[in-house]
Design a protein around this motif. Structure first.
Motif, PDB file in Angstrom:
ATOM      1  N   MET A   1       0.810  -1.049   0.084  1.00  0.00           N
ATOM      2  CA  MET A   1      -0.123  -0.108  -0.036  1.00  0.00           C
ATOM      3  C   MET A   1       1.146   1.159   0.005  1.00  0.00           C
ATOM      4  O   MET A   1       1.918   1.252   0.812  1.00  0.00           O
ATOM      5  N   SER A   2       0.687   2.042  -1.042  1.00  0.00           N
ATOM      6  CA  SER A   2       1.357   3.377  -0.948  1.00  0.00           C
ATOM      7  C   SER A   2       1.017   4.263   0.119  1.00  0.00           C
ATOM      8  O   SER A   2      -0.248   4.401   0.364  1.00  0.00           O
ATOM      9  N   GLU A   3       1.799   5.413   0.347  1.00  0.00           N
ATOM     10  CA  GLU A   3       1.349   6.360   1.602  1.00  0.00           C
ATOM     11  C   GLU A   3       1.014   7.447   0.483  1.00  0.00           C
ATOM     12  O   GLU A   3       1.455   7.711  -0.625  1.00  0.00           O
ATOM     13  N   PRO A   4      -0.001   8.256   1.136  1.00  0.00           N
ATOM     14  CA  PRO A   4      -0.396   9.420   0.252  1.00  0.00           C
ATOM     15  C   PRO A   4       0.556  10.502   0.326  1.00  0.00           C
ATOM     16  O   PRO A   4       1.407  10.579   1.296  1.00  0.00           O
ATOM     17  N   LYS A   5       0.894  11.134  -0.933  1.00  0.00           N
ATOM     18  CA  LYS A   5       1.856  11.903  -1.081  1.00  0.00           C
ATOM     19  C   LYS A   5       1.271  13.365  -0.371  1.00  0.00           C
ATOM     20  O   LYS A   5       0.227  13.755  -0.250  1.00  0.00           O
ATOM     21  N   GLU A   6       2.582  14.010   0.109  1.00  0.00           N
ATOM     22  CA  GLU A   6       2.000  15.311   1.079  1.00  0.00           C
ATOM     23  C   GLU A   6       1.883  16.318  -0.151  1.00  0.00           C
ATOM     24  O   GLU A   6       2.638  16.523  -0.962  1.00  0.00           O
ATOM     25  N   THR A   7       0.736  16.938   0.069  1.00  0.00           N
ATOM     26  CA  THR A   7       0.479  18.081  -0.804  1.00  0.00           C
ATOM     27  C   THR A   7       1.083  19.613  -0.442  1.00  0.00           C
ATOM     28  O   THR A   7       1.240  19.809   0.777  1.00  0.00           O
ATOM     29  N   LYS A   8       1.515  20.414  -1.308  1.00  0.00           N
ATOM     30  CA  LYS A   8       2.277  21.448  -0.869  1.00  0.00           C
ATOM     31  C   LYS A   8       1.186  22.629  -1.275  1.00  0.00           C
ATOM     32  O   LYS A   8       0.290  22.384  -1.991  1.00  0.00           O
ATOM     33  N   PRO A   9       1.303  23.613  -0.040  1.00  0.00           N
ATOM     34  CA  PRO A   9       0.413  24.654  -0.210  1.00  0.00           C
ATOM     35  C   PRO A   9       0.492  25.549  -1.419  1.00  0.00           C
ATOM     36  O   PRO A   9       1.658  25.497  -1.918  1.00  0.00           O
ATOM     37  N   LEU A  10      -0.492  26.147  -1.907  1.00  0.00           N
ATOM     38  CA  LEU A  10      -0.184  27.057  -3.187  1.00  0.00           C
ATOM     39  C   LEU A  10       0.595  28.354  -2.936  1.00  0.00           C
ATOM     40  O   LEU A  10       0.397  28.689  -1.569  1.00  0.00           O
ATOM     41  N   PRO A  11       1.311  28.761  -3.671  1.00  0.00           N
ATOM     42  CA  PRO A  11       1.887  29.967  -3.499  1.00  0.00           C
ATOM     43  C   PRO A  11       0.769  31.053  -3.243  1.00  0.00           C
ATOM     44  O   PRO A  11      -0.121  31.152  -3.598  1.00  0.00           O
ATOM     45  N   PRO A  12       1.386  32.280  -2.251  1.00  0.00           N
ATOM     46  CA  PRO A  12       0.215  33.322  -2.239  1.00  0.00           C
ATOM     47  C   PRO A  12      -0.362  33.987  -3.512  1.00  0.00           C
ATOM     48  O   PRO A  12      -1.593  34.330  -3.259  1.00  0.00           O
ATOM     49  N   TRP A  13       0.517  33.898  -4.310  1.00  0.00           N
ATOM     50  CA  TRP A  13       0.053  34.786  -5.534  1.00  0.00           C
ATOM     51  C   TRP A  13      -1.274  34.085  -6.208  1.00  0.00           C
ATOM     52  O   TRP A  13      -1.929  34.382  -6.893  1.00  0.00           O
ATOM     53  N   ALA A  14      -1.208  32.607  -6.084  1.00  0.00           N
ATOM     54  CA  ALA A  14      -2.154  31.738  -6.690  1.00  0.00           C
ATOM     55  C   ALA A  14      -3.439  32.107  -6.428  1.00  0.00           C
ATOM     56  O   ALA A  14      -4.227  32.095  -7.346  1.00  0.00           O
ATOM     57  N   GLY A  15      -3.560  32.081  -5.075  1.00  0.00           N
ATOM     58  CA  GLY A  15      -4.981  32.788  -4.863  1.00  0.00           C
ATOM     59  C   GLY A  15      -5.636  33.953  -5.083  1.00  0.00           C
ATOM     60  O   GLY A  15      -6.550  34.164  -5.691  1.00  0.00           O
ATOM     61  N   GLY A  16      -4.629  34.803  -5.467  1.00  0.00           N
ATOM     62  CA  GLY A  16      -4.898  36.280  -6.000  1.00  0.00           C
ATOM     63  C   GLY A  16      -5.267  35.981  -7.460  1.00  0.00           C
ATOM     64  O   GLY A  16      -6.257  36.581  -7.693  1.00  0.00           O
ATOM     65  N   CYS A  17      -4.410  35.118  -8.183  1.00  0.00           N
ATOM     66  CA  CYS A  17      -4.844  35.111  -9.304  1.00  0.00           C
ATOM     67  C   CYS A  17      -6.186  34.485  -9.626  1.00  0.00           C
ATOM     68  O   CYS A  17      -6.963  34.706 -10.557  1.00  0.00           O
ATOM     69  N   MET A  18      -6.507  33.412  -8.914  1.00  0.00           N
ATOM     70  CA  MET A  18      -7.844  32.557  -9.289  1.00  0.00           C
ATOM     71  C   MET A  18      -8.792  33.529  -8.791  1.00  0.00           C
ATOM     72  O   MET A  18      -9.817  33.468  -9.308  1.00  0.00           O
ATOM     73  N   GLY A  19      -8.720  34.525  -7.571  1.00  0.00           N
ATOM     74  CA  GLY A  19      -9.861  35.319  -7.231  1.00  0.00           C
ATOM     75  C   GLY A  19      -9.780  36.445  -8.361  1.00  0.00           C
ATOM     76  O   GLY A  19     -10.943  36.840  -8.779  1.00  0.00           O
TER      77      GLY A  19
END
Length: 182
Positions: A1-19
Motif C-alpha cells: 500500500m502506498s503512502e499518500p503524497k504530501e501536498t504542497k500549499p499553493l503560493p500566495p499569489w495563486a489565490g489572488g490569480c484565481m480570485g
C-alpha cells in the motif's frame, strides 16, 4: 500500500490569480448582460421576456458579485474588518440582495402574462408540461418577498454591527490617546 503524497500549499499569489479570474468572469458576464439590457449591445426586442431594467438587475447581481470576489481575494480578513471596507462590503451585499430580490418580485407581481413550465421525473421517465401561472407567480412572488425581508434583516444587522464597531473603535482609540497623553 502506498503512502499518500504530501501536498504542497499553493503560493500566495495563486489565490489572488484565481480570485482575479473569477471576479473578472462574474463582472464581465454581468456587464455583458447590463450592456445588452440597455441596448448598448444591440439585441432584437423579441428576445426579451422581461423589461430591460429587470434584465439589468439580473446582470447587476453578477457584476457586483465579481466586485465582491475581487475585494475578498485582495484583502485580508483584518483589512476587511476596517471601517471603510466593512461599509463598502455591506453596501455591496445590500445592492446584490436588492437586485436579486427585484427579479423574483417582478416575476411574481409584475404586469403581464407569465409562462411557466413544470416537469416531473420518476425513475428514468420525465414528463413536462405547461405550469400554472397562478402557482408560478405565487412561488416566485413568495421567494421575492422572503428575499426582500432577508435583505431588510441583513441590512439592519450589518448597519447596527458597523455602527457599534465604528463607535467602539473610535472610543478605544480615544482611550489609547488619553493613556498616551498621561
Amino acid at each position: 500500500m502506498s503512502e499518500p503524497k504530501e501536498t504542497k500549499p499553493l503560493p500566495p499569489w495563486a489565490g489572488g490569480c484565481m480570485g482575479l479570474v473569477m471576479s473578472l468572469s462574474f463582472f464581465g458576464m454581468g456587464l455583458f448582460i447590463i450592456l445588452i439590457s440597455f441596448d448598448v449591445i444591440p439585441t432584437p426586442p423579441e428576445n426579451f421576456n422581461a423589461p430591460r431594467i429587470v434584465v439589468a438587475a439580473a446582470g447587476l447581481v453578477f457584476a457586483l458579485a465579481g466586485i465582491m470576489i475581487f475585494i475578498s481575494a485582495n484583502y485580508s480578513e483584518e483589512e476587511m474588518n476596517k471601517p471603510l471596507l466593512a461599509w463598502v462590503r455591506s453596501f455591496l451585499v445590500f445592492l446584490i440582495m436588492v437586485a436579486f430580490s427585484s427579479v423574483f418580485l417582478w416575476v411574481g407581481f409584475g404586469p403581464g402574462e407569465r409562462e411557466f413550465q413544470s416537469s416531473t421525473s420518476f425513475g428514468g421517465v420525465t414528463s413536462t408540461g405547461e405550469g400554472s401561472s397562478f402557482f408560478g407567480r405565487l412561488l416566485f412572488g413568495g421567494v421575492g418577498l422572503l428575499c426582500g425581508l432577508g435583505t431588510l434583516w441583513v441590512s439592519f444587522v450589518q448597519i447596527r454591527s458597523l455602527i457599534q464597531k465604528t463607535f467602539h473603535s473610535d472610543s478605544s482609540q480615544n482611550d489609547q490617546l488619553s493613556d498616551h497623553d498621561r
